[in-house]
Design a protein around this motif. Structure first.
Motif, short mmCIF file in Angstrom:
data_model
loop_
_atom_site.label_atom_id
_atom_site.label_comp_id
_atom_site.label_asym_id
_atom_site.label_seq_id
_atom_site.Cartn_x
_atom_site.Cartn_y
_atom_site.Cartn_z
N GLU A 171 21.85 -64.28 25.71
CA GLU A 171 22.51 -62.97 25.57
C GLU A 171 22.96 -62.73 24.14
O GLU A 171 22.99 -61.57 23.68
N ASN A 172 23.30 -63.77 23.42
CA ASN A 172 23.72 -63.65 22.01
C ASN A 172 22.56 -63.91 21.05
O ASN A 172 22.79 -64.09 19.85
N ASN A 173 21.32 -63.92 21.58
CA ASN A 173 20.14 -64.22 20.76
C ASN A 173 20.32 -65.55 20.02
O ASN A 173 19.82 -65.72 18.90
N PHE A 174 21.05 -66.46 20.68
CA PHE A 174 21.27 -67.81 20.14
C PHE A 174 21.82 -67.76 18.71
O PHE A 174 21.55 -68.64 17.90
N GLY A 175 22.62 -66.72 18.44
CA GLY A 175 23.31 -66.61 17.16
C GLY A 175 22.45 -66.14 16.01
O GLY A 175 22.96 -65.96 14.89
N PHE A 176 21.17 -65.88 16.22
CA PHE A 176 20.28 -65.53 15.11
C PHE A 176 20.64 -64.17 14.51
O PHE A 176 20.56 -64.01 13.28
N THR A 177 21.02 -63.20 15.32
CA THR A 177 21.33 -61.87 14.79
C THR A 177 22.61 -61.87 13.96
O THR A 177 22.79 -61.00 13.11
N ASN A 178 23.51 -62.83 14.20
CA ASN A 178 24.77 -62.90 13.46
C ASN A 178 24.71 -63.83 12.26
O ASN A 178 25.74 -64.15 11.66
N ARG A 179 23.50 -64.28 11.93
CA ARG A 179 23.30 -65.24 10.83
C ARG A 179 24.04 -66.56 11.09
O ARG A 179 24.42 -67.27 10.16
N THR A 180 24.26 -66.85 12.37
CA THR A 180 24.84 -68.15 12.76
C THR A 180 23.91 -68.78 13.80
O THR A 180 24.27 -68.91 14.97
N PRO A 181 22.70 -69.15 13.39
CA PRO A 181 21.69 -69.60 14.36
C PRO A 181 22.05 -70.90 15.05
O PRO A 181 22.72 -71.77 14.48
N CYS A 182 21.60 -71.02 16.28
CA CYS A 182 21.80 -72.23 17.07
C CYS A 182 20.47 -73.00 17.16
O CYS A 182 19.42 -72.40 17.43
N ILE A 183 20.54 -74.28 16.94
CA ILE A 183 19.39 -75.16 17.08
C ILE A 183 19.66 -76.09 18.26
O ILE A 183 20.71 -76.73 18.33
N ILE A 184 18.72 -76.14 19.20
CA ILE A 184 18.88 -76.97 20.38
C ILE A 184 18.29 -78.36 20.09
O ILE A 184 17.12 -78.48 19.71
N ILE A 185 19.11 -79.39 20.26
CA ILE A 185 18.71 -80.76 19.96
C ILE A 185 18.61 -81.56 21.25
O ILE A 185 19.46 -81.43 22.15
N LYS A 186 17.57 -82.38 21.35
CA LYS A 186 17.42 -83.26 22.51
C LYS A 186 16.92 -84.62 22.06
O LYS A 186 16.35 -84.77 20.97
N LEU A 187 17.15 -85.61 22.92
CA LEU A 187 16.64 -86.96 22.68
C LEU A 187 15.38 -87.14 23.53
O LEU A 187 15.36 -86.79 24.71
N ASN A 188 14.32 -87.64 22.92
CA ASN A 188 13.07 -87.83 23.66
C ASN A 188 13.25 -88.87 24.76
O ASN A 188 13.98 -89.85 24.60
N LYS A 189 12.54 -88.66 25.85
CA LYS A 189 12.68 -89.52 27.02
C LYS A 189 11.88 -90.81 26.87
O LYS A 189 10.71 -90.77 26.49
#
Length: 316
Positions: A171-189
């Motif tokens: 809903e917040n475009n993952f912060g990209f429109t506000n110049r506060t982008p979100c990066i999703i991090i995961k650990l490989n299985k």
């Protein structure tokens, strides 16, 4: 072609009759005198066909026996080789989203241009779709439940609620429109891998970032400290200066309730959303996110990147 017959007796020492080229080709395919096709009679073709038929039937039988024997000792869920004996090894890598294959690890967009933002939003949304819609899972997530701080029993898995990612939402475009982008991090299985935690506030690595140390020191129970910690920093001094502050959602770590991974249907990897709160605009920023556990070895070689993931971001 071949031998002439004199009084019904085959004589191979006699010279074959001379025929024109086209006639020789015709006789090579079908010889009406000797009634042979491609040099063999019907009986000889039948014998050869029977030999090959029996041979291939035996090959199929032997192959089937070998496959049945091999499959009988394999488990659908448990790999034959695990951890250090496997090709993957026992040192997990990390991944991040958005990840556009054509751009590799580069994230470059104009906050005023929705078209440049949308591809990153779509990429993250596609990755998070199984978390949001359980019908996309093999068993529709029937064995998922909210574990709290307790590990689930066998054949059950812990759910991961995307509401934990706070402002890092679709809903917040993952912060990209506000110049506060979100990066999703995961650990490989890695099958059957159990982390050895840094869960003692008095025994933390010297290079662990201050923000992660502060979070560990702020915890009030031992269970809260049993996590694979995650941190992101600028690669070079100039990147550290231009990166700015970072927020982690739900916290800078991956809870022990999701380990070990044992190939149970419905399993979803835990996630950490890393939000860049004030990155410098119009400049490439090299960022590396790494995992912290006593049995995770950090390697920085691009050929064999373990324990971390890196990307470049530029915001216009």
């Amino acid at each position: 072609m071949g031998a002439d017959k004199h009084n019904g007796v085959v004589t191979y020492n006699r010279r074959p009759p001379q025929r024109p080229l086209l006639k020789r080709i015709q006789y090579g395919i079908w010889n009406p005198e000797e009634r042979t096709f491609l040099g063999r009679t019907g009986k000889r073709w039948g014998v050869i066909g029977l030999i090959y038929l029996v041979m291939y039937i035996c090959i199929v039988i032997f192959f089937s026996i070998c496959m049945c024997g091999m499959l009988s000792v394999l488990d659908e869920r448990i790999p034959y080789f695990t951890l250090a004996d496997s090709i993957i090894g026992n040192n997990p890598g990390m991944g991040h989203r958005p990840l556009i294959l054509e751009e590799e690890s580069l994230i470059w967009y104009d906050a005023k241009d929705p078209k440049t933002i949308q591809k990153y939003v779509d990429n993250i949304s596609e990755f998070l779709a199984p978390y949001e819609n359980k019908s996309l899972l093999i068993n529709q997530g029937a064995n998922q439940h909210d574990c709290g701080m307790t590990k689930p029993p066998r054949n059950e898995v812990c759910s991961f609620n995307l509401s934990q990612l706070g402002p890092c939402s679709k809903e917040n475009n993952f912060g990209f429109t506000n110049r506060t982008p979100c990066i999703i991090i995961k650990l490989n299985k890695i099958f059957d891998w159990n982390p050895v935690f840094y869960n003692d506030p008095d025994d933390l690595p010297p290079k662990m970032p201050v923000t992660v140390r502060q979070y560990i020191n702020s915890t009030t129970s031992p269970e809260e400290r049993r996590k694979v910690w995650v941190s992101c920093e600028g690669e070079r001094p100039v990147d550290v200066e231009t990166l700015g502050p970072i927020n982690y959602y739900p916290y800078p770590g991956l809870s022990e309730i999701y380990f070990p991974y044992d190939n149970t249907p419905g399993y979803l990897s835990p996630l950490v959303a890393v939000q860049l709160m004030n990155p410098t605009l119009h400049q490439f920023i090299n960022i590396r996110c790494r995992a912290w556990a006593r049995n995770i070895l950090l390697t920085k070689s691009l050929k064999d990147l373990k324990g971390s993931t890196s990307f470049i971001i530029m915001i216009d």
